[in-house]
Motif scaffolding. Structure first.
Motif, PDB file in Angstrom:
ATOM      1  N   ARG A   1      38.281  32.737  45.553  1.00 19.83           N
ATOM      2  CA  ARG A   1      37.414  32.626  46.878  1.00 19.83           C
ATOM      3  C   ARG A   1      38.068  32.171  47.959  1.00 19.83           C
ATOM      4  NH1 ARG A   1      34.388  31.490  42.120  1.00 19.83           N
ATOM      5  NH2 ARG A   1      34.586  29.149  42.408  1.00 19.83           N
ATOM      6  N   GLY A   2      38.944  31.206  47.916  1.00 17.94           N
ATOM      7  CA  GLY A   2      39.576  30.602  49.040  1.00 17.94           C
ATOM      8  C   GLY A   2      40.850  31.281  49.571  1.00 17.94           C
ATOM      9  N   TRP A   3      41.456  31.861  48.781  1.00 18.28           N
ATOM     10  CA  TRP A   3      42.961  32.469  49.024  1.00 18.28           C
ATOM     11  C   TRP A   3      42.607  33.813  49.448  1.00 18.28           C
ATOM     12  CZ3 TRP A   3      47.189  35.185  46.379  1.00 18.28           C
ATOM     13  CH2 TRP A   3      48.233  35.054  47.062  1.00 18.28           C
ATOM     14  N   LYS A   4      41.582  34.605  48.887  1.00 22.09           N
ATOM     15  CA  LYS A   4      41.262  35.925  49.161  1.00 22.09           C
ATOM     16  C   LYS A   4      42.367  36.883  49.103  1.00 22.09           C
ATOM     17  CE  LYS A   4      37.450  34.861  52.034  1.00 22.09           C
ATOM     18  NZ  LYS A   4      36.530  34.630  53.479  1.00 22.09           N
ATOM     19  N   PRO A   5      42.991  37.156  47.850  1.00 21.10           N
ATOM     20  CA  PRO A   5      44.078  38.205  47.669  1.00 21.10           C
ATOM     21  C   PRO A   5      43.984  39.474  48.241  1.00 21.10           C
ATOM     22  CG  PRO A   5      42.923  37.552  45.614  1.00 21.10           C
ATOM     23  CD  PRO A   5      42.587  36.747  46.436  1.00 21.10           C
ATOM     24  N   ASP A   6      44.977  40.351  48.466  1.00 16.75           N
ATOM     25  CA  ASP A   6      44.808  41.473  48.582  1.00 16.75           C
ATOM     26  C   ASP A   6      44.561  42.453  47.250  1.00 16.75           C
ATOM     27  OD1 ASP A   6      45.240  41.695  51.641  1.00 16.75           O
ATOM     28  OD2 ASP A   6      47.067  40.677  51.039  1.00 16.75           O
ATOM     29  N   ILE A   7      45.476  41.729  46.207  1.00 14.26           N
ATOM     30  CA  ILE A   7      45.573  42.236  44.987  1.00 14.26           C
ATOM     31  C   ILE A   7      45.247  41.292  43.952  1.00 14.26           C
ATOM     32  CG2 ILE A   7      47.097  43.483  43.313  1.00 14.26           C
ATOM     33  CD1 ILE A   7      48.714  44.016  46.321  1.00 14.26           C
ATOM     34  N   GLU A   8      44.648  41.599  42.659  1.00 14.78           N
ATOM     35  CA  GLU A   8      44.535  40.760  41.744  1.00 14.78           C
ATOM     36  C   GLU A   8      45.055  41.280  40.441  1.00 14.78           C
ATOM     37  OE1 GLU A   8      40.980  38.089  40.879  1.00 14.78           O
ATOM     38  OE2 GLU A   8      40.787  39.450  39.081  1.00 14.78           O
ATOM     39  N   VAL A   9      45.801  40.754  39.741  1.00 14.48           N
ATOM     40  CA  VAL A   9      46.199  41.355  38.498  1.00 14.48           C
ATOM     41  C   VAL A   9      45.790  40.250  37.059  1.00 14.48           C
ATOM     42  CG1 VAL A   9      48.280  42.193  37.087  1.00 14.48           C
ATOM     43  CG2 VAL A   9      48.335  42.351  39.770  1.00 14.48           C
ATOM     44  N   ASP A  10      45.154  40.702  36.366  1.00 15.08           N
ATOM     45  CA  ASP A  10      44.885  40.229  35.306  1.00 15.08           C
ATOM     46  C   ASP A  10      45.952  40.285  34.008  1.00 15.08           C
ATOM     47  OD1 ASP A  10      43.818  39.301  32.611  1.00 15.08           O
ATOM     48  OD2 ASP A  10      41.780  39.169  33.272  1.00 15.08           O
ATOM     49  N   ALA A  11      46.713  39.236  33.980  1.00 19.81           N
ATOM     50  CA  ALA A  11      47.822  39.476  32.883  1.00 19.81           C
ATOM     51  C   ALA A  11      47.530  38.070  31.946  1.00 19.81           C
ATOM     52  CB  ALA A  11      49.275  39.487  33.691  1.00 19.81           C
ATOM     53  N   ILE A  12      46.401  37.921  31.612  1.00 18.30           N
ATOM     54  CA  ILE A  12      46.269  36.871  30.622  1.00 18.30           C
ATOM     55  C   ILE A  12      46.675  37.274  29.249  1.00 18.30           C
ATOM     56  CG2 ILE A  12      44.504  35.266  29.607  1.00 18.30           C
ATOM     57  CD1 ILE A  12      42.919  35.294  32.231  1.00 18.30           C
TER      58      ILE A  12
END
Length: 273
Positions: A91-102
């Motif tokens: 919410r604070g950093w606001k990425p362009d891309i998120e990758v769920d690699a859990i």
């Protein structure tokens, strides 16, 4: 401006993704739990959680506490690692891309609305619903493939074959308790040898043994709570110690799939597709 990528998880597969994207110029933040359970610790940025810093193939990951520390780390062209199991940093950093690699084999909270581009690795996600693209993580012909519709192969609980061995490669906790290792990663173990133990807190120590001969490719750090049957390490029957200190073929393939998905999605966005 370099694109911002948030990677959920900092284990060995997530680290393979991070290394590939970092080398291509992306700014990387990785989230992790307070007590990581990565066994391939020598090639995982999750190690920074308890060692403050971790280096993998010449790339440094640094433990950060907040956004200012993250920005400082990224300005030094390093990877930022933060303990944030609920991924509040998004919410604070606001990425362009998120990758769920859990690699939890299920969706633990990722949504397609989390970022302009959302990619997930492994089973538990549906492309087009939970994320824009799923990356296959199962060893075999489709490893690293971009899946634009549907899901990755279901989890079988049986690891891929390496050197003719599958499930025999796993080192598992024999009981509930606290894990402690007695050999380092890279140790060449004999079949049946004890490589650690689980303490139940009352003084009883149950040995942790290996089933096959080979190099200890990964093993949990001391002090991790484990449950009976939980993965505590793995053995590589190929007996190549150097492989313990470099990103695996699997992680590189998955990282390549993530990079392909990002570039393909950016191309579609540019074309307005």
């Amino acid at each position: 401006m370099k694109k911002k990528v948030l990677i959920k998880g900092a284990g060995d597969l997530a680290t393979g993704i991070a290394c590939r994207l970092h080398n291509c110029g992306f700014r990387i933040v990785m989230t992790e739990t307070a007590v990581p359970t990565t066994v391939r610790r020598t090639v995982a940025f999750s190690r920074a959680v308890y060692e403050k810093r971790a280096q993998v193939e010449g790339i440094e990951g640094v433990l950060c506490r907040d956004l200012p520390e993250i920005e400082k780390t990224l300005a030094q062209e390093k990877i930022a690692v933060i303990v944030d199991e609920d991924c509040r940093i998004v919410r604070g950093w606001k990425p362009d891309i998120e990758v769920d690699a859990i690699i939890a084999k299920k969706n633990t909270g990722t949504t397609i609305q989390d970022a302009p581009i959302v990619i997930a690795a492994g089973p538990g996600f549906k492309a087009g619903k939970d994320c824009h693209c799923v990356i296959e993580t199962k060893r075999g012909h489709d490893l690293g493939r971009c899946i634009w519709s549907g899901e990755a192969a279901a989890n079988t609980g049986i690891p891929g074959m390496i050197g003719g061995y599958g499930i025999e490669r796993l080192i598992k906790a024999p009981c509930d308790g606290i894990f402690f290792g007695t050999v380092p990663i890279g140790y060449q173990a004999a079949a049946g040898e004890t490589v650690g133990y689980v303490s139940d807190g009352s003084g009883k120590k149950t040995p942790v043994t290996v089933s096959i001969q080979g190099v200890i490719r990964g093993i949990l750090q001391d002090g991790v709570p484990v449950k009976k049957g939980m993965k505590a390490g793995d053995v590589d029957p190929r007996d190549v110690v150097e492989n313990c200190h470099t990103v695996s073929d699997k992680a590189r393939a998955v990282g390549g799939g993530v990079l392909e998905a990002i570039l393909a999605l950016e191309n579609r966005m540019e074309k307005g597709v």
